[in-house]
Motif scaffolding. Sequence first.
Motif, PDB file in Angstrom:
ATOM      1  N   LEU A   7       0.821  -1.210   0.000  1.00 12.65           N
ATOM      2  CA  LEU A   7       0.000   0.000   0.000  1.00 12.65           C
ATOM      3  C   LEU A   7       0.853   1.258   0.000  1.00 12.65           C
ATOM      4  O   LEU A   7       0.618   2.199  -0.755  1.00 12.65           O
ATOM      5  CB  LEU A   7      -0.888   0.016   1.251  1.00 12.65           C
ATOM      6  N   LEU A  11       1.125   4.057  -2.837  1.00 13.25           N
ATOM      7  CA  LEU A  11       0.874   5.468  -2.561  1.00 13.25           C
ATOM      8  C   LEU A  11       2.012   6.345  -3.051  1.00 13.25           C
ATOM      9  O   LEU A  11       1.801   7.398  -3.666  1.00 13.25           O
ATOM     10  CB  LEU A  11       0.712   5.687  -1.048  1.00 13.25           C
TER      11      LEU A  11
ATOM     12  N   PRO D   2      -6.099  -3.861   7.559  1.00 17.93           N
ATOM     13  CA  PRO D   2      -5.606  -3.564   6.206  1.00 17.93           C
ATOM     14  C   PRO D   2      -6.694  -2.942   5.331  1.00 17.93           C
ATOM     15  O   PRO D   2      -6.418  -2.062   4.536  1.00 17.93           O
ATOM     16  CB  PRO D   2      -5.183  -4.939   5.674  1.00 17.93           C
ATOM     17  N   LEU D   5      -6.893   0.677   6.089  1.00 10.39           N
ATOM     18  CA  LEU D   5      -5.770   1.366   5.462  1.00 10.39           C
ATOM     19  C   LEU D   5      -5.995   1.531   3.962  1.00 10.39           C
ATOM     20  O   LEU D   5      -5.728   2.582   3.380  1.00 10.39           O
ATOM     21  CB  LEU D   5      -4.466   0.591   5.698  1.00 10.39           C
ATOM     22  N   ALA D   6      -6.470   0.453   3.361  1.00 12.40           N
ATOM     23  CA  ALA D   6      -6.734   0.487   1.923  1.00 12.40           C
ATOM     24  C   ALA D   6      -7.735   1.583   1.582  1.00 12.40           C
ATOM     25  O   ALA D   6      -7.551   2.370   0.650  1.00 12.40           O
ATOM     26  CB  ALA D   6      -7.269  -0.871   1.459  1.00 12.40           C
ATOM     27  N   SER D   9      -6.119   5.054   2.073  1.00 14.65           N
ATOM     28  CA  SER D   9      -5.159   5.386   1.018  1.00 14.65           C
ATOM     29  C   SER D   9      -5.886   5.661  -0.286  1.00 14.65           C
ATOM     30  O   SER D   9      -5.538   6.572  -1.038  1.00 14.65           O
ATOM     31  CB  SER D   9      -4.141   4.247   0.840  1.00 14.65           C
ATOM     32  N   LEU D  12      -7.236   9.097  -0.066  1.00 13.45           N
ATOM     33  CA  LEU D  12      -6.143  10.051  -0.175  1.00 13.45           C
ATOM     34  C   LEU D  12      -5.738  10.219  -1.631  1.00 13.45           C
ATOM     35  O   LEU D  12      -5.564  11.341  -2.136  1.00 13.45           O
ATOM     36  CB  LEU D  12      -4.958   9.570   0.671  1.00 13.45           C
TER      37      LEU D  12
END
Lengths: 247, 247, 247, 247
Positions: A7, A11, D2, D5-6, D9, D12
């Motif tokens: 990840l 990014l 996870p 987070l995925a 991100s 973002l």
Amino acid sequence: MPSHLALLSCLLVLLLSLDKFLLHYLKRWLSGGGSIIPRIPTGAFSPRSHRTMAAAGKWSETAMLIIDMQKDFVDPAMGSPMLVAGGEAVVPAVAEAVAVARERGIFVVWVVREHDPSGRDVELFRRHLYSGGKGPTVKGLKGAELADGLFIKEGDYKLVKTRFSAFFATHLDSVLKTQGIKNLVIVGVQTPNCIRQTVYDAVELDYEKVIVLIDATAAARPDIHLANIRDMKTISVETPTLEEWRR
Amino acid sequence: MPSHLALLSCLLVLLLSLDKFLLHYLKRWLSGGGSIIPRIPTGAFSPRSHRTMAAAGKWSETAMLIIDMQKDFVDPAMGSPMLVAGGEAVVPAVAEAVAVARERGIFVVWVVREHDPSGRDVELFRRHLYSGGKGPTVKGLKGAELADGLFIKEGDYKLVKTRFSAFFATHLDSVLKTQGIKNLVIVGVQTPNCIRQTVYDAVELDYEKVIVLIDATAAARPDIHLANIRDMKTISVETPTLEEWRR
Amino acid sequence: MPSHLALLSCLLVLLLSLDKFLLHYLKRWLSGGGSIIPRIPTGAFSPRSHRTMAAAGKWSETAMLIIDMQKDFVDPAMGSPMLVAGGEAVVPAVAEAVAVARERGIFVVWVVREHDPSGRDVELFRRHLYSGGKGPTVKGLKGAELADGLFIKEGDYKLVKTRFSAFFATHLDSVLKTQGIKNLVIVGVQTPNCIRQTVYDAVELDYEKVIVLIDATAAARPDIHLANIRDMKTISVETPTLEEWRR
Amino acid sequence: MPSHLALLSCLLVLLLSLDKFLLHYLKRWLSGGGSIIPRIPTGAFSPRSHRTMAAAGKWSETAMLIIDMQKDFVDPAMGSPMLVAGGEAVVPAVAEAVAVARERGIFVVWVVREHDPSGRDVELFRRHLYSGGKGPTVKGLKGAELADGLFIKEGDYKLVKTRFSAFFATHLDSVLKTQGIKNLVIVGVQTPNCIRQTVYDAVELDYEKVIVLIDATAAARPDIHLANIRDMKTISVETPTLEEWRR
């Protein structure tokens, strides 16, 4: 964990492949800032990037103008013919106002007079005060220095003027507008001349909010100070005390 | 002989009893000048009194503007992105022009750029050149100094600008007009930008004679220089060589 | 020999005892002309050639500015929110001052506001007064006309402004300076705003004499009028009555 | 975890990959508003309220300046000494550009010269062209009218200037900045003088984007036109054709 790494690398790739804006942020972040997030420019040229993070919020469109707080205007020890009687008394309030401005991340502009020793760049009616390389606020002489207790810090801006208004024949409007400044807080001396002329010019130049701190500005006499404050109120100028403004 | 003394004393009495103008002259004469005659002010404020006696004659209404002759613009050793290719070659001509101007008592004005380390007072399209407190002609850095061989002398005037034209958001017109300056002689770099903008503004501001010394000004390439000289000629600007002008 | 000296000293005394006008001519004569007869310019660069012969004399360097004498400011019948309470009362004095100015060959400049019907060129704090194509001194509407009894004559000049000062973002200074105007006589409304801002700008722009006719200017209240007159006096402005000025 | 987070991100990446408009809204949202919907101002301080709804979008920060498209400059039938040889040929392109601007809701400003019959407000070097109440673009005479085929419509703005630059001694910057105008599209005549001076002043005044339509502007000769276009490009000015701009 590997998925975390994946990840993160994903990014990073995305960030680098994005446009010049992101590269711009990344560069800044690597060379000092510490955080990407709060520095959001309004365009490619990022005029506000020099300001502190605090300024990115509520106060990013405000500047404080400190007018003529120089020894020849406010320090009786100088014996200057330009001494403003009420000037010395407001030095602490001006210092305090500047401290509040810095805390809030407000752009701080020190407006000062610095004249040629010959007096050839001063108002006609004051030229007789200049001779032998001396006169009020001559560049390089002690009288042109800021009053004791006032200091220009890194990130502040010094602007030299030669007439009453801070906007007369200077690049003040240029440096304020290009940073997106819309609101002005004004302190210093003296109310009927340099303060008032700067204020009226600011209104003429369409600054949205013009604030004069009534107890961080001064004139020769209280009645003169107040008569001018009254006039300024009629053209939409706000005139709070320092206490009211800092709340 | 006694009648001579009587006459002289009579004259002295008359002189002293006359108005402030004469007292003014007498004071100046006693404290330096040596002669009363050539210093004839146009009015009470005597704006030209700081100039040399030579200037009281033919050249008292002329000023020379030396534009942007700073290391970042004309010294290849600086490695500045703002280097003007043809700039270094005209430094000697500029120095010579200034020498002629001083000899004639012409008012000498050094127009320079001095920018904030943040670049916040530079043109938008050049702001990317400023970071980490560095950039072209940042105030206090070496690149903002005058080119080797050029010096500001006592009696000269230094004027800081932040855009192309020496008249943009500065008090240049103020300090020239108040001295009765009507004619300008312009040298420096570079022809299409700072020279030309200053020249056009000077014509717009009704200076009666605007002279560009064709071999004491320069651009990146000769064809650019000449194309701009051609345009300026069409609006009444004179473009002699230094040799032609000094005759 | 003593008689020669006597003659010379006599001449010198005469020369020195004369006023600044003579000194002015003497200067011209020394620096080129060859004749001390005032040079009335002719031809292409003849900025004063349009003025009457009367103006070639004592008053050729004086202009009268009549500020904002428009119906919306001084005629109660208009019901304008911009009405200046003391305005109507000074219309006759303004008319009389203009008559005196014309008689003397003084350059007469009518400074007026003319705003876009949308109000987009008015001060921010007054924009709420504009809607439906109407508002104070909108160009083309009756409120923008001169007060009854005032007229622009051939040879006068009309100058449109959009802010307080007649000099703000207008070509007034340009058209005055290019004609050699050095002295201003100011009448109209209202003292704390448009009169005062014009006056202060005039001082900043180095007009040598700035005169406000105290009884041909007005404010909302007499105390406001007088407080502003007091402030203007401190910066060298002269404030005679119309009677005193016309003598 | 996870998946959290995925998600983060992903968000973002989306945010960062969007254009500057989103960043602009995000900034507003962070610093106060609470909503990312563009805030169309209303009420007293509503500088843009007079513009069409179309302008509230992409083109609300753009103005078109049409420079000097008056008969004396572009209509050979007038026999004016100020005729620009290449002027008549671009009248159709100018008309077309104005039509596109209106369609897009762009603020349209007609910049014209209107001089006093005496010529006392024209450049010194052109005053010999005025006599007997006649001369180029005298206010009220036919030569000052717009070229055939060009019309000022309701909602457009007419701005009178007396020198080359549309910004010299006018309130143009005032009326543009107060409406939030940041980008300029410039058409008209002639390239080396009024176009170029307006363009350079616009860059000096920090308009973010300055566009000159290369085929809706003209000079006396094509080589003069192109030499000036080349210079303007070096200071970040964009020079598309009308076709390229209208896409």
